[in-house]
Design a protein around this motif. Structure first.
Motif, PDB file in Angstrom:
ATOM      1  N   SER A 117       0.831  -1.211   0.000  1.00 20.42           N
ATOM      2  CA  SER A 117       0.000   0.000   0.000  1.00 20.42           C
ATOM      3  C   SER A 117       0.861   1.255   0.000  1.00 20.42           C
ATOM      4  CB  SER A 117      -0.953   0.001   1.197  1.00 20.42           C
ATOM      5  OG  SER A 117      -0.277   0.252   2.420  1.00 20.42           O
ATOM      6  N   VAL A 118       2.027   1.184   0.640  1.00 14.42           N
ATOM      7  CA  VAL A 118       2.951   2.322   0.630  1.00 14.42           C
ATOM      8  C   VAL A 118       3.576   2.489  -0.750  1.00 14.42           C
ATOM      9  CG1 VAL A 118       5.123   3.213   1.540  1.00 14.42           C
ATOM     10  CG2 VAL A 118       3.455   2.191   3.095  1.00 14.42           C
ATOM     11  N   ILE A 119       4.001   1.366  -1.338  1.00 14.86           N
ATOM     12  CA  ILE A 119       4.641   1.415  -2.649  1.00 14.86           C
ATOM     13  C   ILE A 119       3.690   1.979  -3.702  1.00 14.86           C
ATOM     14  CG2 ILE A 119       5.549  -0.051  -4.500  1.00 14.86           C
ATOM     15  CD1 ILE A 119       6.787  -1.813  -2.310  1.00 14.86           C
ATOM     16  N   ALA A 120       2.401   1.733  -3.522  1.00 17.55           N
ATOM     17  CA  ALA A 120       1.411   2.239  -4.475  1.00 17.55           C
ATOM     18  C   ALA A 120       1.249   3.750  -4.405  1.00 17.55           C
ATOM     19  CB  ALA A 120       0.056   1.570  -4.227  1.00 17.55           C
ATOM     20  N   THR A 121       1.791   4.348  -3.339  1.00 18.32           N
ATOM     21  CA  THR A 121       1.696   5.800  -3.179  1.00 18.32           C
ATOM     22  C   THR A 121       2.724   6.495  -4.060  1.00 18.32           C
ATOM     23  OG1 THR A 121       0.930   5.644  -0.895  1.00 18.32           O
ATOM     24  CG2 THR A 121       1.959   7.713  -1.553  1.00 18.32           C
ATOM     25  N   SER A 122       2.302   7.514  -4.746  1.00 14.75           N
ATOM     26  CA  SER A 122       3.230   8.333  -5.537  1.00 14.75           C
ATOM     27  C   SER A 122       2.882   9.800  -5.338  1.00 14.75           C
ATOM     28  CB  SER A 122       3.164   7.966  -7.022  1.00 14.75           C
ATOM     29  OG  SER A 122       1.871   8.217  -7.539  1.00 14.75           O
ATOM     30  N   SER A 123       3.916  10.626  -5.268  1.00 13.90           N
ATOM     31  CA  SER A 123       3.696  12.056  -5.069  1.00 13.90           C
ATOM     32  C   SER A 123       4.846  12.833  -5.680  1.00 13.90           C
ATOM     33  CB  SER A 123       3.607  12.371  -3.571  1.00 13.90           C
ATOM     34  OG  SER A 123       3.533  13.766  -3.357  1.00 13.90           O
ATOM     35  N   ASP A 124       4.530  13.989  -6.239  1.00 20.44           N
ATOM     36  CA  ASP A 124       5.595  14.861  -6.745  1.00 20.44           C
ATOM     37  C   ASP A 124       6.018  15.883  -5.694  1.00 20.44           C
ATOM     38  OD1 ASP A 124       3.373  16.475  -6.687  1.00 20.44           O
ATOM     39  OD2 ASP A 124       3.377  16.961  -8.823  1.00 20.44           O
ATOM     40  N   GLN A 125       5.489  15.726  -4.451  1.00 19.82           N
ATOM     41  CA  GLN A 125       5.815  16.639  -3.363  1.00 19.82           C
ATOM     42  C   GLN A 125       6.923  16.091  -2.458  1.00 19.82           C
ATOM     43  OE1 GLN A 125       4.232  19.733  -3.114  1.00 19.82           O
ATOM     44  NE2 GLN A 125       3.452  19.064  -5.109  1.00 19.82           N
ATOM     45  N   PHE A 126       7.064  14.775  -2.399  1.00 18.34           N
ATOM     46  CA  PHE A 126       8.071  14.168  -1.530  1.00 18.34           C
ATOM     47  C   PHE A 126       8.439  12.790  -2.075  1.00 18.34           C
ATOM     48  CE2 PHE A 126       3.810  13.327   0.171  1.00 18.34           C
ATOM     49  CZ  PHE A 126       3.780  11.935   0.200  1.00 18.34           C
ATOM     50  N   GLU A 127       9.600  12.298  -1.644  1.00 18.45           N
ATOM     51  CA  GLU A 127       9.990  10.928  -1.952  1.00 18.45           C
ATOM     52  C   GLU A 127       9.904  10.092  -0.685  1.00 18.45           C
ATOM     53  OE1 GLU A 127      14.290  10.163  -2.556  1.00 18.45           O
ATOM     54  OE2 GLU A 127      14.520  12.367  -2.507  1.00 18.45           O
ATOM     55  N   ILE A 128       9.868   8.793  -0.858  1.00 15.95           N
ATOM     56  CA  ILE A 128       9.665   7.879   0.261  1.00 15.95           C
ATOM     57  C   ILE A 128      10.878   6.971   0.420  1.00 15.95           C
ATOM     58  CG2 ILE A 128       8.323   5.874   1.059  1.00 15.95           C
ATOM     59  CD1 ILE A 128       5.868   7.160  -0.243  1.00 15.95           C
ATOM     60  N   GLU A 129      11.295   6.819   1.672  1.00 16.89           N
ATOM     61  CA  GLU A 129      12.315   5.845   2.044  1.00 16.89           C
ATOM     62  C   GLU A 129      11.665   4.849   2.999  1.00 16.89           C
ATOM     63  OE1 GLU A 129      16.763   6.150   3.844  1.00 16.89           O
ATOM     64  OE2 GLU A 129      15.202   7.170   5.022  1.00 16.89           O
ATOM     65  N   LEU A 130      11.718   3.566   2.670  1.00 19.05           N
ATOM     66  CA  LEU A 130      11.109   2.530   3.497  1.00 19.05           C
ATOM     67  C   LEU A 130      12.174   1.787   4.292  1.00 19.05           C
ATOM     68  CD1 LEU A 130       8.284   0.687   1.513  1.00 19.05           C
ATOM     69  CD2 LEU A 130       8.208   1.366   3.910  1.00 19.05           C
ATOM     70  N   GLY A 138      -4.077   8.548  -1.132  1.00 16.68           N
ATOM     71  CA  GLY A 138      -4.101   9.953  -0.739  1.00 16.68           C
ATOM     72  C   GLY A 138      -3.755  10.212   0.716  1.00 16.68           C
ATOM     73  N   ALA A 139      -3.607   9.170   1.537  1.00 16.40           N
ATOM     74  CA  ALA A 139      -3.394   9.371   2.973  1.00 16.40           C
ATOM     75  C   ALA A 139      -2.043  10.027   3.271  1.00 16.40           C
ATOM     76  CB  ALA A 139      -3.500   8.044   3.717  1.00 16.40           C
ATOM     77  N   LEU A 140      -0.987   9.539   2.640  1.00 15.87           N
ATOM     78  CA  LEU A 140       0.338  10.115   2.898  1.00 15.87           C
ATOM     79  C   LEU A 140       0.411  11.560   2.421  1.00 15.87           C
ATOM     80  CD1 LEU A 140       2.901   7.268   2.088  1.00 15.87           C
ATOM     81  CD2 LEU A 140       2.384   8.280   4.306  1.00 15.87           C
ATOM     82  N   GLU A 141      -0.157  11.817   1.260  1.00 13.59           N
ATOM     83  CA  GLU A 141      -0.156  13.189   0.744  1.00 13.59           C
ATOM     84  C   GLU A 141      -0.917  14.123   1.671  1.00 13.59           C
ATOM     85  OE1 GLU A 141      -0.888  10.446  -0.851  1.00 13.59           O
ATOM     86  OE2 GLU A 141      -0.249  10.476  -2.959  1.00 13.59           O
ATOM     87  N   PHE A 198      -4.327  16.216  14.832  1.00 11.13           N
ATOM     88  CA  PHE A 198      -5.052  15.151  14.127  1.00 11.13           C
ATOM     89  C   PHE A 198      -5.788  15.738  12.927  1.00 11.13           C
ATOM     90  CE2 PHE A 198      -9.126  13.217  13.245  1.00 11.13           C
ATOM     91  CZ  PHE A 198      -8.852  11.861  13.167  1.00 11.13           C
ATOM     92  N   THR A 199      -5.778  14.986  11.813  1.00 14.40           N
ATOM     93  CA  THR A 199      -6.591  15.354  10.662  1.00 14.40           C
ATOM     94  C   THR A 199      -7.377  14.142  10.181  1.00 14.40           C
ATOM     95  OG1 THR A 199      -6.598  16.173   8.373  1.00 14.40           O
ATOM     96  CG2 THR A 199      -4.672  14.907   9.063  1.00 14.40           C
ATOM     97  N   PRO A 200      -8.655  14.329   9.829  1.00 20.93           N
ATOM     98  CA  PRO A 200      -9.444  13.216   9.284  1.00 20.93           C
ATOM     99  C   PRO A 200      -9.142  12.954   7.807  1.00 20.93           C
ATOM    100  CG  PRO A 200     -10.793  15.184   9.381  1.00 20.93           C
ATOM    101  CD  PRO A 200      -9.474  15.543  10.019  1.00 20.93           C
ATOM    102  N   ASP A 201      -8.408  13.860   7.168  1.00 17.01           N
ATOM    103  CA  ASP A 201      -8.168  13.737   5.731  1.00 17.01           C
ATOM    104  C   ASP A 201      -7.162  12.633   5.400  1.00 17.01           C
ATOM    105  OD1 ASP A 201      -9.890  15.867   5.335  1.00 17.01           O
ATOM    106  OD2 ASP A 201      -8.277  17.351   5.414  1.00 17.01           O
ATOM    107  N   ALA A 202      -6.278  12.306   6.359  1.00 21.80           N
ATOM    108  CA  ALA A 202      -5.304  11.238   6.156  1.00 21.80           C
ATOM    109  C   ALA A 202      -5.849   9.980   6.807  1.00 21.80           C
ATOM    110  CB  ALA A 202      -3.957  11.632   6.765  1.00 21.80           C
ATOM    111  N   CYS A 203      -6.209   8.990   5.997  1.00 25.54           N
ATOM    112  CA  CYS A 203      -6.981   7.855   6.514  1.00 25.54           C
ATOM    113  C   CYS A 203      -6.328   6.527   6.120  1.00 25.54           C
ATOM    114  CB  CYS A 203      -8.399   7.932   5.953  1.00 25.54           C
ATOM    115  SG  CYS A 203      -9.574   6.877   6.803  1.00 25.54           S
ATOM    116  N   ILE A 204      -6.216   5.630   7.107  1.00 24.20           N
ATOM    117  CA  ILE A 204      -5.674   4.294   6.868  1.00 24.20           C
ATOM    118  C   ILE A 204      -6.601   3.238   7.481  1.00 24.20           C
ATOM    119  CG2 ILE A 204      -3.292   5.158   6.902  1.00 24.20           C
ATOM    120  CD1 ILE A 204      -3.047   3.731   9.695  1.00 24.20           C
ATOM    121  N   VAL A 205      -6.396   1.994   7.100  1.00 27.10           N
ATOM    122  CA  VAL A 205      -7.011   0.857   7.775  1.00 27.10           C
ATOM    123  C   VAL A 205      -6.022   0.369   8.825  1.00 27.10           C
ATOM    124  CG1 VAL A 205      -7.779  -1.536   7.539  1.00 27.10           C
ATOM    125  CG2 VAL A 205      -8.398   0.160   5.796  1.00 27.10           C
ATOM    126  N   HIS A 206      -6.510   0.171  10.048  1.00 27.03           N
ATOM    127  CA  HIS A 206      -5.667  -0.384  11.118  1.00 27.03           C
ATOM    128  C   HIS A 206      -6.430  -1.539  11.753  1.00 27.03           C
ATOM    129  CE1 HIS A 206      -3.519   0.102  15.249  1.00 27.03           C
ATOM    130  NE2 HIS A 206      -2.981  -0.840  14.510  1.00 27.03           N
TER     131      HIS A 206
END
Length: 308
Positions: free
Chosen positions: A23-36, A97-100, A220-228
């Motif tokens: 699910s993280v790998i599926a995230t793409s953004s031109d605002q930041f890069e991801i290190e796992l 859209g959660a990470l963004e 806290f923001t409701p706009d960033a949403c994940i399944v836990h």
């Protein structure tokens, strides 16, 4: 471009961790890069081998012993090279859209020490456990008396869970649970990371308390949403309760004055004893020992005053 270092600690949850990483790998953004960064906490079940095979480009470290959730996250953060570090539980799925949304929230509200989002159960229902208010002697007493459970929607008797708030608005909270929390790396290192005296549970209460002492809010923001899904690494309910109790008593001893801390410890013990009696009187789980009977029977593991 800014970078977010994402730290995941795996302990015998390979299937869930694989789903989380995908699910993280599926995230793409031109605002930041991801290190796992993934740490396997000595699972001894083939988790490390499976993860390494499936994700050869991800930094995966196998620990030779289980050092605990707090310590393993600290080791992951030590390896981070990003501007921010995101602590992500392995039993989560990052929704589109959660990470963004979380990153954008941090840009808009940079005064905070940490930023967190909304969590859902697997069926899409609200999982309210991503936030909490700090424990007080009053809330401890109400829990021990059972009032918090009888009046679970009452802000007076059950204040720790922010009753009545559907996690649908932005707000300042006491505690963000670090299943999905973003922190600026320089702030994390200034705080010294998690207190490793917490093996698992309440390390988030502790670091949020220390943020408060530095004047840093937790937002806290409701706009960033994940399944836990929750509880995947500690499926036995009685063991999980005992670990939470031990961690809570350690947190209380660290941050409260001696007399209230002793009163809270005795109140918690009395509350567990009362639940154990209730288990017996009502003959719950007729064919096996009730959860609270097991917790009470194992009180030597949690009820004693913690040694600092």
């Amino acid at each position: 471009m800014q970078k977010i270092s994402i730290v995941i600690v795996n302990y015998k949850t390979a299937d869930l961790t694989i789903e989380c990483v995908n699910s993280v790998i599926a995230t793409s953004s031109d605002q930041f890069e991801i290190e796992l960064i993934i740490f396997d906490n000595d699972s001894r079940d083939g988790s490390y081998e499976r993860l390494s095979s499936l994700f050869p480009s991800v930094r995966i470290v196998a620990l030779k012993k289980n050092i605990g959730f707090a310590a393993a996250n600290n080791r992951g953060a030590e390896m981070a090279t990003g501007d921010y570090v995101l602590f992500l539980n392995p039993d989560t799925v990052v929704l589109p859209g959660a990470l963004e949304a979380l990153w954008a929230f941090a840009q808009r509200r940079p005064e905070a020490g940490a930023w967190g989002g909304r969590t859902l159960f697997g069926d899409g229902a609200l999982n309210p456990t991503s936030v909490s208010s700090f424990v007080t002697l009053r809330s401890t007493l109400y829990r021990a008396l059972g009032l918090a459970f009888l009046f679970e929607k009452s802000p007076i008797f059950n204040p720790e869970v922010y009753p009545g708030w559907q996690r649908d608005t932005e707000r300042d909270v006491d505690i963000l649970f670090f299943c999905f929390v973003l922190v600026r790396l320089e702030i994390w290192r200034k705080l010294g990371g998690f207190d490793e005296r917490f093996f698992m549970f309440c390390e988030d209460d502790d670091i949020c308390w220390r943020m408060r002492e530095l004047g840093l809010s937790r937002l806290f923001t409701p706009d960033a949403c994940i399944v836990h899904h929750g509880g995947a690494s500690t499926p036995d309910r009685a063991d999980r309760i005992a670990m939470v109790l031990a961690a809570r008593l350690l947190w209380i001893k660290l941050h409260w004055r001696p007399l209230p801390a002793m009163a809270a410890r005795l109140t918690i013990q009395a509350g567990i004893f009362g639940r154990m009696l209730f288990d017996r009187i009502t003959k719950w789980r007729r064919h096996k020992t009730g959860t609270w009977e097991t917790v009470w029977a194992n009180r030597n593991a949690w009820a004693r005053a913690p040694k600092l």
